[in-house]
Design an enzyme around this catalytic site. Structure first.
Site, PDB file in Angstrom:
ATOM      1  N   ASP A  94      30.990  -9.518   6.021  1.00 33.35           N
ATOM      2  CA  ASP A  94      31.583 -10.333   6.745  1.00 33.35           C
ATOM      3  C   ASP A  94      30.989 -11.435   7.300  1.00 33.35           C
ATOM      4  OD1 ASP A  94      31.396  -8.322   9.017  1.00 33.35           O
ATOM      5  OD2 ASP A  94      32.927  -7.899   8.791  1.00 33.35           O
ATOM      6  N   ASN A 163      40.582  -0.321  16.670  1.00 35.01           N
ATOM      7  CA  ASN A 163      41.682  -0.538  16.374  1.00 35.01           C
ATOM      8  C   ASN A 163      41.085   0.082  14.500  1.00 35.01           C
ATOM      9  OD1 ASN A 163      40.968  -2.514  14.449  1.00 35.01           O
ATOM     10  ND2 ASN A 163      42.132  -4.360  14.959  1.00 35.01           N
ATOM     11  N   HIS A 165      40.099  -0.618  12.389  1.00 39.05           N
ATOM     12  CA  HIS A 165      39.275  -1.886  10.390  1.00 39.05           C
ATOM     13  C   HIS A 165      37.662  -1.700  10.151  1.00 39.05           C
ATOM     14  CE1 HIS A 165      37.192  -4.959  14.048  1.00 39.05           C
ATOM     15  NE2 HIS A 165      36.449  -4.080  13.631  1.00 39.05           N
ATOM     16  N   GLU A 170      41.902  -6.174   8.571  1.00 44.73           N
ATOM     17  CA  GLU A 170      42.964  -5.429  10.544  1.00 44.73           C
ATOM     18  C   GLU A 170      44.275  -5.082   9.630  1.00 44.73           C
ATOM     19  OE1 GLU A 170      40.797  -5.939  12.792  1.00 44.73           O
ATOM     20  OE2 GLU A 170      40.983  -7.917  13.678  1.00 44.73           O
TER      21      GLU A 170
END
Ligand code: F6R
Length: 282
Positions: A94, A163, A165, A170
């Site tokens: 990313d 979280n 990801h 996400e």
């Protein structure tokens, strides 16, 4: 020195015979380590086993804190002449949108500093998604094509967000997603604020490989350390496969090694079982 991946001593050799069937790779294998250094060693051993014999191994590269022990261990072995990644190809997971690739905060520069230089890879063979172009969609499409043209990723290195990801997929990301622009959650922006100086704003968007893209890698090694990752690690391994924990899709991947330290394993209800399995297999 020519590019080569000679046979090495590996600490974990998985060759079991269960009811007459040779089992080479359990599907989602979980190894709980005493500390971060051991996490790096176990993960590095497996990466090297998976790239063994490949003339041009294709690595999928995560940034962030989690894989640093793994990269450091690989770098140590490069330093000692045990392995040579100069013919390796790399694809980062990313990149932030709107950050100049020359900016030290960009993932391009981070990958160069933490992976390419220590592993003595050829920077021209390592790509990072382009988050600094007017046509982000076209660049993202081209990125997936470049991965396919390289023959796909042999070993994908992953960390996990607090979280759940992976990449910057996400919660609620589509399991079929390809490389594309995503909006970062406030949680992720807060988690990553530590990399930015005072007054520097954490970007709101990124370009990330999709979950569908990541799932096409032949092998996946996921590393997670620290208590702040425990909830996400538990959801990934023991929770239902659900888009609220994007990493849980890895339960469907045919070859995943999850390496965690004790702190990241604290939420696992089946920790004793994972230790038992590892003891039998080692
Ligand atoms: C990084 C990436 C992210 C990180 C995750 C964990 O390229 O794609 O999924 O792996 O946010 O980050 P750290 O390791 O810094 O806790």
């Amino acid at each position: 020195m020519p590019c080569s991946f000679p046979r090495r001593n590996v600490h974990f050799e998985f060759n079991m015979n269960i009811f007459g069937c040779a089992v080479k790779e359990p599907v989602m294998e979980v190894v709980i380590c005493s500390d971060e250094q051991q996490v790096g060693q176990v993960a590095a051993n497996r990466v090297l086993r998976w790239v063994e014999g490949l003339a041009t191994p294709v690595l999928g590269l995560a940034t962030g804190s989690s894989p640093l022990a793994l990269y450091n261990e690989l770098a140590r072995r490069v330093e000692e002449g045990e392995i040579d990644f100069s013919c390796g190809i790399g694809f980062a997971l990313d990149e932030y949108v709107g950050i100049d690739p020359e900016n030290p905060l960009s993932y391009r520069q981070t990958i160069l500093r933490t992976v390419v230089e220590p592993l003595r890879m050829d920077p021209t063979r390592v790509r990072v998604p382009n988050g600094f172009t007017p046509d982000l969609a076209a660049a993202a499409l081209e990125y997936d094509r470049a991965i396919a043209a390289a023959g796909g990723v042999d070993v994908q290195v992953l960390g996990i967000g607090s979280n759940g990801h992976i990449g910057f997929n996400e919660p609620t990301s589509s399991f079929a997603s390809r490389t594309r622009v995503k909006t970062l959650t406030e949680q992720t922006r807060a988690d990553n604020a530590r990399f930015f100086g005072e007054g520097e704003r954490v970007p709101t968007h990124c370009v990330t490989q999709g979950l569908g893209t990541i799932m096409e890698a032949r092998h996946v090694v996921m590393v997670a350390t620290g208590r702040h990752k425990a909830r996400a690690v538990t959801a990934m391994i023991e929770g239902p496969v659900a888009a609220v924990c994007p990493a849980s899709i890895l339960q469907f991947h045919p070859s995943v090694l999850v390496v965690v330290d004790e702190a990241a394993a604290t939420g696992l209800n089946h920790a004793d079982y994972f230790r038992h399995v590892a003891d039998i297999l080692i």
